[in-house]
Scaffold this motif. Structure first.
Motif, PDB file in Angstrom:
ATOM      1  N   SER A 188      69.078  45.386 -14.642  1.00  0.00           N
ATOM      2  CA  SER A 188      69.606  44.327 -13.789  1.00  0.00           C
ATOM      3  C   SER A 188      69.570  44.757 -12.321  1.00  0.00           C
ATOM      4  CB  SER A 188      71.046  43.998 -14.176  1.00  0.00           C
ATOM      5  OG  SER A 188      71.119  43.571 -15.519  1.00  0.00           O
ATOM      6  N   PRO A 189      69.004  43.924 -11.441  1.00  0.00           N
ATOM      7  CA  PRO A 189      69.028  44.257 -10.024  1.00  0.00           C
ATOM      8  C   PRO A 189      70.434  44.142  -9.455  1.00  0.00           C
ATOM      9  CG  PRO A 189      68.148  42.055 -10.337  1.00  0.00           C
ATOM     10  CD  PRO A 189      68.350  42.638 -11.709  1.00  0.00           C
ATOM     11  N   VAL A 190      70.671  44.823  -8.351  1.00  0.00           N
ATOM     12  CA  VAL A 190      71.966  44.784  -7.672  1.00  0.00           C
ATOM     13  C   VAL A 190      71.747  44.398  -6.219  1.00  0.00           C
ATOM     14  CG1 VAL A 190      74.007  46.109  -6.975  1.00  0.00           C
ATOM     15  CG2 VAL A 190      72.936  46.537  -9.202  1.00  0.00           C
ATOM     16  N   LEU A 191      72.477  43.404  -5.771  1.00  0.00           N
ATOM     17  CA  LEU A 191      72.489  43.028  -4.366  1.00  0.00           C
ATOM     18  C   LEU A 191      73.583  43.812  -3.671  1.00  0.00           C
ATOM     19  CD1 LEU A 191      72.249  39.542  -2.756  1.00  0.00           C
ATOM     20  CD2 LEU A 191      74.213  40.978  -2.221  1.00  0.00           C
ATOM     21  N   VAL A 192      73.283  44.360  -2.514  1.00  0.00           N
ATOM     22  CA  VAL A 192      74.281  45.061  -1.726  1.00  0.00           C
ATOM     23  C   VAL A 192      74.188  44.548  -0.299  1.00  0.00           C
ATOM     24  CG1 VAL A 192      72.708  47.013  -1.334  1.00  0.00           C
ATOM     25  CG2 VAL A 192      75.145  47.325  -0.982  1.00  0.00           C
ATOM     26  N   ALA A 193      75.334  44.271   0.308  1.00  0.00           N
ATOM     27  CA  ALA A 193      75.339  43.699   1.651  1.00  0.00           C
ATOM     28  C   ALA A 193      76.609  44.107   2.381  1.00  0.00           C
ATOM     29  CB  ALA A 193      75.240  42.168   1.585  1.00  0.00           C
ATOM     30  N   THR A 232      78.808  44.421  -3.473  1.00  0.00           N
ATOM     31  CA  THR A 232      77.814  44.790  -4.482  1.00  0.00           C
ATOM     32  C   THR A 232      77.921  43.791  -5.622  1.00  0.00           C
ATOM     33  OG1 THR A 232      79.367  46.379  -5.469  1.00  0.00           O
ATOM     34  CG2 THR A 232      77.731  47.250  -3.936  1.00  0.00           C
ATOM     35  N   ALA A 233      76.801  43.246  -6.030  1.00  0.00           N
ATOM     36  CA  ALA A 233      76.806  42.217  -7.068  1.00  0.00           C
ATOM     37  C   ALA A 233      75.636  42.439  -8.002  1.00  0.00           C
ATOM     38  CB  ALA A 233      76.724  40.831  -6.438  1.00  0.00           C
ATOM     39  N   GLN A 234      75.955  42.683  -9.254  1.00  0.00           N
ATOM     40  CA  GLN A 234      74.913  42.825 -10.269  1.00  0.00           C
ATOM     41  C   GLN A 234      74.369  41.445 -10.617  1.00  0.00           C
ATOM     42  OE1 GLN A 234      76.189  43.979 -14.222  1.00  0.00           O
ATOM     43  NE2 GLN A 234      74.516  45.453 -14.369  1.00  0.00           N
ATOM     44  N   LEU A 235      73.056  41.358 -10.770  1.00  0.00           N
ATOM     45  CA  LEU A 235      72.409  40.086 -11.064  1.00  0.00           C
ATOM     46  C   LEU A 235      71.738  40.153 -12.422  1.00  0.00           C
ATOM     47  CD1 LEU A 235      70.771  39.610  -7.554  1.00  0.00           C
ATOM     48  CD2 LEU A 235      72.929  38.649  -8.358  1.00  0.00           C
ATOM     49  N   PRO A 236      71.522  39.031 -13.046  1.00  0.00           N
ATOM     50  CA  PRO A 236      70.822  39.041 -14.344  1.00  0.00           C
ATOM     51  C   PRO A 236      69.423  39.627 -14.205  1.00  0.00           C
ATOM     52  CG  PRO A 236      71.893  36.927 -13.955  1.00  0.00           C
ATOM     53  CD  PRO A 236      71.974  37.685 -12.662  1.00  0.00           C
ATOM     54  N   ASP A 242      68.677  36.616  -3.429  1.00  0.00           N
ATOM     55  CA  ASP A 242      68.604  35.892  -2.158  1.00  0.00           C
ATOM     56  C   ASP A 242      69.458  36.663  -1.154  1.00  0.00           C
ATOM     57  OD1 ASP A 242      68.726  34.213   0.018  1.00  0.00           O
ATOM     58  OD2 ASP A 242      69.134  32.397  -1.154  1.00  0.00           O
ATOM     59  N   LEU A 243      68.823  37.334  -0.202  1.00  0.00           N
ATOM     60  CA  LEU A 243      69.519  38.214   0.729  1.00  0.00           C
ATOM     61  C   LEU A 243      69.936  37.509   2.013  1.00  0.00           C
ATOM     62  CD1 LEU A 243      67.225  41.375   0.362  1.00  0.00           C
ATOM     63  CD2 LEU A 243      69.304  40.803  -0.917  1.00  0.00           C
ATOM     64  N   SER A 244      69.702  36.201   2.102  1.00  0.00           N
ATOM     65  CA  SER A 244      70.051  35.455   3.309  1.00  0.00           C
ATOM     66  C   SER A 244      71.557  35.250   3.404  1.00  0.00           C
ATOM     67  CB  SER A 244      69.364  34.096   3.307  1.00  0.00           C
ATOM     68  OG  SER A 244      69.898  33.277   2.267  1.00  0.00           O
ATOM     69  N   LEU A 245      72.017  34.833   4.562  1.00  0.00           N
ATOM     70  CA  LEU A 245      73.444  34.538   4.749  1.00  0.00           C
ATOM     71  C   LEU A 245      73.898  33.487   3.748  1.00  0.00           C
ATOM     72  CD1 LEU A 245      76.179  34.568   6.222  1.00  0.00           C
ATOM     73  CD2 LEU A 245      75.193  32.988   7.913  1.00  0.00           C
ATOM     74  N   SER A 269      71.664  43.491   4.404  1.00  0.00           N
ATOM     75  CA  SER A 269      71.596  43.212   2.969  1.00  0.00           C
ATOM     76  C   SER A 269      70.328  43.831   2.396  1.00  0.00           C
ATOM     77  CB  SER A 269      71.611  41.701   2.694  1.00  0.00           C
ATOM     78  OG  SER A 269      70.492  41.068   3.311  1.00  0.00           O
ATOM     79  N   SER A 270      70.406  44.168   1.121  1.00  0.00           N
ATOM     80  CA  SER A 270      69.278  44.779   0.436  1.00  0.00           C
ATOM     81  C   SER A 270      69.487  44.603  -1.061  1.00  0.00           C
ATOM     82  CB  SER A 270      69.171  46.270   0.807  1.00  0.00           C
ATOM     83  OG  SER A 270      68.014  46.858   0.236  1.00  0.00           O
ATOM     84  N   ASP A 271      68.543  45.082  -1.837  1.00  0.00           N
ATOM     85  CA  ASP A 271      68.712  45.060  -3.286  1.00  0.00           C
ATOM     86  C   ASP A 271      68.027  46.288  -3.868  1.00  0.00           C
ATOM     87  OD1 ASP A 271      66.099  43.594  -2.661  1.00  0.00           O
ATOM     88  OD2 ASP A 271      65.930  43.845  -4.836  1.00  0.00           O
ATOM     89  N   PHE A 272      68.443  46.664  -5.061  1.00  0.00           N
ATOM     90  CA  PHE A 272      67.843  47.804  -5.742  1.00  0.00           C
ATOM     91  C   PHE A 272      68.013  47.636  -7.244  1.00  0.00           C
ATOM     92  CE2 PHE A 272      72.272  48.938  -5.188  1.00  0.00           C
ATOM     93  CZ  PHE A 272      72.620  49.571  -6.360  1.00  0.00           C
ATOM     94  N   ARG A 273      67.247  48.406  -7.973  1.00  0.00           N
ATOM     95  CA  ARG A 273      67.376  48.464  -9.428  1.00  0.00           C
ATOM     96  C   ARG A 273      67.756  49.887  -9.806  1.00  0.00           C
ATOM     97  NH1 ARG A 273      64.545  44.551  -7.842  1.00  0.00           N
ATOM     98  NH2 ARG A 273      64.263  42.618  -9.004  1.00  0.00           N
ATOM     99  N   PRO A 274      68.922  50.065 -10.402  1.00  0.00           N
ATOM    100  CA  PRO A 274      69.400  51.422 -10.707  1.00  0.00           C
ATOM    101  C   PRO A 274      68.387  52.208 -11.535  1.00  0.00           C
ATOM    102  CG  PRO A 274      71.164  49.839 -11.011  1.00  0.00           C
ATOM    103  CD  PRO A 274      69.905  49.045 -10.805  1.00  0.00           C
ATOM    104  N   ARG A 275      68.015  53.357 -11.005  1.00  0.00           N
ATOM    105  CA  ARG A 275      67.013  54.193 -11.639  1.00  0.00           C
ATOM    106  C   ARG A 275      67.379  55.649 -11.385  1.00  0.00           C
ATOM    107  NH1 ARG A 275      61.717  56.021  -9.662  1.00  0.00           N
ATOM    108  NH2 ARG A 275      60.371  56.504 -11.436  1.00  0.00           N
TER     109      ARG A 275
END
Length: 483
Positions: A188-193, A232-236, A242-245, A269-275
């Motif tokens: 699952s990707p994670v949004l961080v902002a 930080t928000a985990q996504l499906p 969506d990293l926009s405001l 804002s950014s996103d990553f996949r835990p690895r």
């Protein structure tokens, strides 16, 4: 900083993150010429690595920035769990032991990564160094005497050694042909902002569990010394963040009791996949990997930035010994020997915490990290107690009283420290610039004898008498110059 006239240096450092800046600070205080190049035009703007562990605070104490770090940061907030817009109660993520005589820093501190980097850069400039922003290494070759780097400015730079501190997607690592082995920790990707939410109190780390167990989590943590929070928000799995405001606003409104308009700013804002992945080796000839260029991980447990800074702290004194004091070049082989196993352990710990299989605690504070059994850990004492808790060569050197100050006061600086504890054995005459000697009464955390503390705060050699190999050890490490 213009590069037009720079033709050679001692060490080329690629990347101005916490790793590269910490290494540059350490080298500068050793009078080793180093150049940091950073392809971005400014320092990294986000909060990403926001937790500083106690061992890293000890490193920052030695580098002369701990007061600035403590003043700018704050304690890790207590968690507050929410459901349906109602507070469900506080959640403590780890124990908070009190400082002790042997460990003045025992709890993590909160400081956004961008601020940590600002403090490190200010210290580097105090020491006479700087960063060449907007400068990229476009090619690198090496020979028996050094490395030659082509820069995006058109300049060519010659250095004795180079260090890739350019992050998890390291260009230099790929150019060297060093592969990474690892696993996906979570699909699952994670949004961080970094966001501003005036409607939310700053006394807690706000946690919004999913409606169903196993669903995506959301957390909003106040960033000490700022008016922002880290979201930080985990996504499906398979979701494109969506990293926009507006995208961040909509996510917060959907996951929490807050309204979309309560998010008044998205600073970064950014996103990553835990690895979790580890470089197959940390050295290729005259080029070293450090920080995320050598190991990538889940942020759970707050280990990554800290492990990266300690990579730099381990490598800095060794490069200084070779370049300034004539230590055998083989000393640099101990960087990979010591740091690669520690990075592997950190990756395993971070993965277990991410998956809920381990709790943040003593291991995450990193005070127990050491190099027992390594080639630089020489213990010549006899009749040592069998307890693994007894101090051995390779262990972190504890703090304690020393004259009118503390042992950490005695250790602070680029020198070695020879402690004569509870003994009047004859000591050799050593170069007082390279090795500082202190005699103190018997002290239980050490016991009695001679203890040679490395520049990075670990016991390198221990013995009952200097004839047990002290001078041979110092010669191996470039610290034997006799006065």
């Amino acid at each position: 900083m213009a590069l037009n006239n720079v033709k050679e240096t001692g060490v080329l450092i690629v990347g101005a993150g916490p790793t590269g800046l910490a290494l540059a600070c350490d080298l500068a205080r050793r009078d080793v010429r180093a150049l940091v190049v950073e392809r971005a035009t400014t320092l990294f703007p986000g909060s990403r690595g926001k937790g500083l562990q106690p061992r890293t605070l000890e490193v920052f104490d030695d580098l002369g920035i701990v007061d600035a770090v403590l003043a700018a940061g704050g304690p890790i907030p207590v968690g507050m769990v929410w459901r349906g817009g109602e507070r469900q109660g506080e959640h403590r993520m780890f124990d908070t032991p009190e400082p002790t005589e042997t460990a003045p820093y025992t709890t993590p501190r909160m400081l956004p990564q961008w601020r940590t980097q600002e403090i490190l850069l200010a210290r580097l400039r105090e020491l006479g160094g700087d960063v060449a922003f907007g400068t990229e290494v476009t090619g690198l070759t090496q020979d028996a005497d050094g490395v030659t780097a082509a820069l995006s400015t058109g300049a060519t730079l010659r250095a004795a050694y180079a260090v890739a501190a350019d992050g998890g997607r390291s260009t230099l690592r790929r150019e060297l042909g060093i592969t990474m082995s690892g696993e996906t920790v979570d699909p699952s990707p994670v949004l961080v902002a970094d966001v501003r939410i005036p409607a939310l109190d700053r006394d807690h780390w706000h946690m919004f569990p999913a409606a169903e167990d196993g669903g995506p989590y959301t957390a909003i943590c106040p960033l000490a010394g700022t008016q922002h929070f880290q979201l930080t928000a985990q996504l499906p799995a398979g979701t494109a963040p969506d990293l926009s405001l507006q995208g961040v606003r909509d996510l917060v409104a959907a996951r929490t009791h807050l309204a979309a308009d309560d998010v008044t700013e998205v600073r970064w804002s950014s996103d990553f996949r835990p690895r979790a992945a580890l470089a197959d080796r940390f050295r290729e000839g005259r080029v070293f990997l450090a920080g995320d260029a050598a190991h990538v991980h889940s942020p759970a447990g707050g280990q990554g930035l800290n492990t990266s800074v300690q990579d730099a702290y381990n490598l800095g004194w060794k490069l200084g010994a070779v370049l300034r004091h004539g230590a055998p070049e083989a000393l640099l082989d101990t960087y990979e020997e010591e740091r690669l196993p520690n990075a592997a352990q950190m990756l395993g710990l971070s993965t277990r915490i991410h998956r809920g299989e381990a709790r943040r605690g003593e291991a995450t504070r990193q005070l127990g990290i050491g190099y027992r059994g390594g080639s630089l850990a020489v213990d010549a004492r006899e009749g040592l107690p069998e307890s693994s808790e007894a101090l051995r060569a390779g262990d972190r050197a504890p703090d304690g009283p020393c004259g009118e100050g503390t042992l950490f006061d005695a250790f602070r600086g680029p020198h070695w420290t020879l402690l004569a504890i509870g003994t009047d054995t004859e000591l050799p005459t050593l170069d007082s610039e390279l090795v500082h000697t202190h005699a103190i009464p018997a002290y239980e955390p050490y016991g009695k004898g001679l203890f040679l503390v490395r520049p990075d705060g670990y016991v390198g050699w221990a013995g009952a008498d200097a004839r047990d190999g002290l001078t041979a050890y110092l010669a191996r490490c470039g610290a034997l110059r006799t006065s």
